[in-house]
Write a protein that holds these residues in place. Sequence first.
Motif, PDB file in Angstrom:
ATOM      1  N   GLY A   2      39.337  51.460  30.464  1.00  0.00           N
ATOM      2  CA  GLY A   2      38.268  52.013  29.647  1.00  0.00           C
ATOM      3  C   GLY A   2      37.152  52.605  30.478  1.00  0.00           C
ATOM      4  N   ASP A   3      36.115  53.085  29.767  1.00  0.00           N
ATOM      5  CA  ASP A   3      35.006  53.757  30.436  1.00  0.00           C
ATOM      6  C   ASP A   3      34.006  52.793  31.053  1.00  0.00           C
ATOM      7  OD1 ASP A   3      36.040  56.220  29.713  1.00  0.00           O
ATOM      8  OD2 ASP A   3      34.918  56.287  27.823  1.00  0.00           O
ATOM      9  N   ALA A   4      33.986  51.534  30.618  1.00  0.00           N
ATOM     10  CA  ALA A   4      33.002  50.581  31.137  1.00  0.00           C
ATOM     11  C   ALA A   4      33.190  50.421  32.644  1.00  0.00           C
ATOM     12  CB  ALA A   4      33.147  49.244  30.426  1.00  0.00           C
ATOM     13  N   PRO A   5      32.147  50.637  33.436  1.00  0.00           N
ATOM     14  CA  PRO A   5      32.311  50.654  34.895  1.00  0.00           C
ATOM     15  C   PRO A   5      32.475  49.282  35.529  1.00  0.00           C
ATOM     16  CG  PRO A   5      30.014  51.002  34.317  1.00  0.00           C
ATOM     17  CD  PRO A   5      30.772  51.004  33.023  1.00  0.00           C
ATOM     18  N   ILE A   6      32.052  48.224  34.842  1.00  0.00           N
ATOM     19  CA  ILE A   6      32.111  46.884  35.413  1.00  0.00           C
ATOM     20  C   ILE A   6      33.249  46.101  34.773  1.00  0.00           C
ATOM     21  CG2 ILE A   6      30.869  44.702  35.744  1.00  0.00           C
ATOM     22  CD1 ILE A   6      28.261  46.286  35.586  1.00  0.00           C
ATOM     23  N   ARG A   7      34.066  45.484  35.601  1.00  0.00           N
ATOM     24  CA  ARG A   7      35.110  44.597  35.097  1.00  0.00           C
ATOM     25  C   ARG A   7      34.671  43.148  35.301  1.00  0.00           C
ATOM     26  NH1 ARG A   7      40.789  45.107  37.229  1.00  0.00           N
ATOM     27  NH2 ARG A   7      39.734  44.486  39.150  1.00  0.00           N
ATOM     28  N   ILE A   8      34.801  42.336  34.251  1.00  0.00           N
ATOM     29  CA  ILE A   8      34.585  40.887  34.371  1.00  0.00           C
ATOM     30  C   ILE A   8      35.971  40.258  34.375  1.00  0.00           C
ATOM     31  CG2 ILE A   8      33.551  38.828  33.356  1.00  0.00           C
ATOM     32  CD1 ILE A   8      31.494  40.634  32.008  1.00  0.00           C
ATOM     33  N   VAL A   9      36.446  39.894  35.560  1.00  0.00           N
ATOM     34  CA  VAL A   9      37.833  39.480  35.760  1.00  0.00           C
ATOM     35  C   VAL A   9      37.934  37.958  35.714  1.00  0.00           C
ATOM     36  CG1 VAL A   9      39.815  39.560  37.309  1.00  0.00           C
ATOM     37  CG2 VAL A   9      38.238  41.519  37.180  1.00  0.00           C
ATOM     38  N   PHE A  10      38.728  37.445  34.797  1.00  0.00           N
ATOM     39  CA  PHE A  10      39.013  36.014  34.741  1.00  0.00           C
ATOM     40  C   PHE A  10      40.177  35.725  35.681  1.00  0.00           C
ATOM     41  CE2 PHE A  10      36.661  36.675  30.902  1.00  0.00           C
ATOM     42  CZ  PHE A  10      36.006  35.471  30.665  1.00  0.00           C
ATOM     43  N   ASP A  11      39.891  35.019  36.761  1.00  0.00           N
ATOM     44  CA  ASP A  11      40.916  34.681  37.746  1.00  0.00           C
ATOM     45  C   ASP A  11      41.233  33.195  37.595  1.00  0.00           C
ATOM     46  OD1 ASP A  11      42.679  34.700  39.816  1.00  0.00           O
ATOM     47  OD2 ASP A  11      41.255  35.308  41.365  1.00  0.00           O
ATOM     48  N   PHE A  12      42.273  32.895  36.827  1.00  0.00           N
ATOM     49  CA  PHE A  12      42.662  31.512  36.576  1.00  0.00           C
ATOM     50  C   PHE A  12      43.574  31.003  37.686  1.00  0.00           C
ATOM     51  CE2 PHE A  12      41.812  33.036  32.174  1.00  0.00           C
ATOM     52  CZ  PHE A  12      40.799  32.137  31.854  1.00  0.00           C
ATOM     53  N   PHE A  13      43.752  29.672  37.713  1.00  0.00           N
ATOM     54  CA  PHE A  13      44.602  29.022  38.719  1.00  0.00           C
ATOM     55  C   PHE A  13      44.178  29.466  40.121  1.00  0.00           C
ATOM     56  CE2 PHE A  13      47.188  29.759  34.861  1.00  0.00           C
ATOM     57  CZ  PHE A  13      47.340  28.437  34.462  1.00  0.00           C
ATOM     58  N   ALA A  14      42.886  29.397  40.365  1.00  0.00           N
ATOM     59  CA  ALA A  14      42.326  29.898  41.622  1.00  0.00           C
ATOM     60  C   ALA A  14      41.155  29.017  42.052  1.00  0.00           C
ATOM     61  CB  ALA A  14      41.851  31.341  41.441  1.00  0.00           C
ATOM     62  N   ARG A  15      41.158  28.609  43.298  1.00  0.00           N
ATOM     63  CA  ARG A  15      40.025  27.827  43.788  1.00  0.00           C
ATOM     64  C   ARG A  15      39.543  28.401  45.112  1.00  0.00           C
ATOM     65  NH1 ARG A  15      42.824  22.068  45.582  1.00  0.00           N
ATOM     66  NH2 ARG A  15      43.855  22.809  47.495  1.00  0.00           N
ATOM     67  N   PRO A  16      38.231  28.452  45.310  1.00  0.00           N
ATOM     68  CA  PRO A  16      37.709  28.970  46.571  1.00  0.00           C
ATOM     69  C   PRO A  16      37.920  27.954  47.689  1.00  0.00           C
ATOM     70  CG  PRO A  16      35.919  28.141  45.217  1.00  0.00           C
ATOM     71  CD  PRO A  16      37.162  28.027  44.381  1.00  0.00           C
ATOM     72  N   VAL A  17      38.339  28.419  48.834  1.00  0.00           N
ATOM     73  CA  VAL A  17      38.527  27.521  49.979  1.00  0.00           C
ATOM     74  C   VAL A  17      37.626  27.896  51.146  1.00  0.00           C
ATOM     75  CG1 VAL A  17      40.860  26.855  49.331  1.00  0.00           C
ATOM     76  CG2 VAL A  17      40.521  28.882  50.774  1.00  0.00           C
ATOM     77  N   ALA A  18      37.041  29.099  51.118  1.00  0.00           N
ATOM     78  CA  ALA A  18      36.114  29.507  52.180  1.00  0.00           C
ATOM     79  C   ALA A  18      35.365  30.756  51.722  1.00  0.00           C
ATOM     80  CB  ALA A  18      36.852  29.780  53.489  1.00  0.00           C
TER      81      ALA A  18
END
Length: 433
Positions: A254-270
């Motif tokens: 779509g035209d909306a310039p910003i994506r709000i991405v749901f990243d499931f099954f993901a954990r930050p490690v660094a």
Amino acid sequence: MRHIAVIGSGPAGYYTAEAAQKMFGDAVRVDIIDRLPVPFGLIRTGVAPDHQSIKAVSRRYEATALTESVRFVGNVSVGRDVAIAELLELYDAVVLATGAPADRPIGIPGDDLPGVVGSAAFVGWYNGHPDHAALAPALDGGGAVVIGNGNVALDVARILAKTEDELGGSDIVGHALDRLKGGHAGDITILGRRGPHQIAMTPKELGELGHLARARPVVDAADLPPVEDDAALDPGQRKSVTHLRDFAGRDDTGDAPIRIVFDFFARPVAIEGEGRAERVIVERTAIGADGSARGTGETYAVPATLVVSCIGYRTPPIEGVPYDEAAGRFANDEGRIAPGLYAVGWARRGPTGTIGTNRPDGFAIVDKIAEDSAGGSDKPGRPGLDALLAERGVDVVTFRDWQRIDAAEVARARTGAPREKFVAVDDMLDARG
């Protein structure tokens, strides 16, 4: 007469005062002590500025505050101006309703890099909390990662994505609106260790992401379990997952310039970068038989110059009060800490539940106060505190003072906004006239 001191003027504090009024009638005096000159705690500086209907609950607290039996004692810091031991000498009961205003650390390499902030600090920044007004978050469009799968994560993502017009009727403070009005140009990624069925996001807040002017929510359909599995969820959770299914079915071009991405099954490690946050290293997870998330060893990088951690809060310790380090709250037995000393709300149970959850909590604590002390005492209460603070030269702010501060904030509001908050304590004190 029974004398009660409540430390903290947020929802838990005012619901406790209301309960004391109902329990003891005219035979009680409650002093609500707060280190800031302004009341209402989480309602003022924690609730999202574009959720004005939620903030309206403060009118209920105001009705309690304007009675003869309840008094606001602002600009008084427990530990600096008066000690817990001194309050226990003055009052029949002391109730800690300080909330949980401190961020839990992420606890991964790089979490101290510039650009990494906790949600308490970030939310406090755009809500005008004096402790966080000087925060300078990285809003240069290099991508943002929001860690967490609760409503606070949604609030942060939504505020980052909204246009100036969409924030027009909110009470977001001017310094934050000025920084945000240009728009956060990069993608906003919401990281969650587990999957869609384990989110702690309520339907109303999640649904709002589907109606933003310049942002679109993105969900990978492959992350969603079979639709028939939704039948096992409670109704609210089912509605939330229905929103995610709707997002997954939308066109991602779509035209909306910003994506709000749901990243499931993901954990930050660094978190990595040269002198500042530039990317988050994420490990893919899988859900074990016990429902916990375990790492799979597969990693990838998400570009981000802003990282906001929304993984929970802690109650700061107070000298002389037993503390549960593991739980991040005061050590207590169903609210009882020591003879005459109690905890309520998040300071008692940790950061769980809604604003309304604090009402039965406050009433339960007052029941315990009634059980523990059959009647009033000869303790000095309110006059004793006044004498002590006067002797120490403490500049106390009353609720009438707050009403003048409130009127001044309303008068200085930008067009369409309910108020423009003072973000410095000295400015609040000056506004009393």
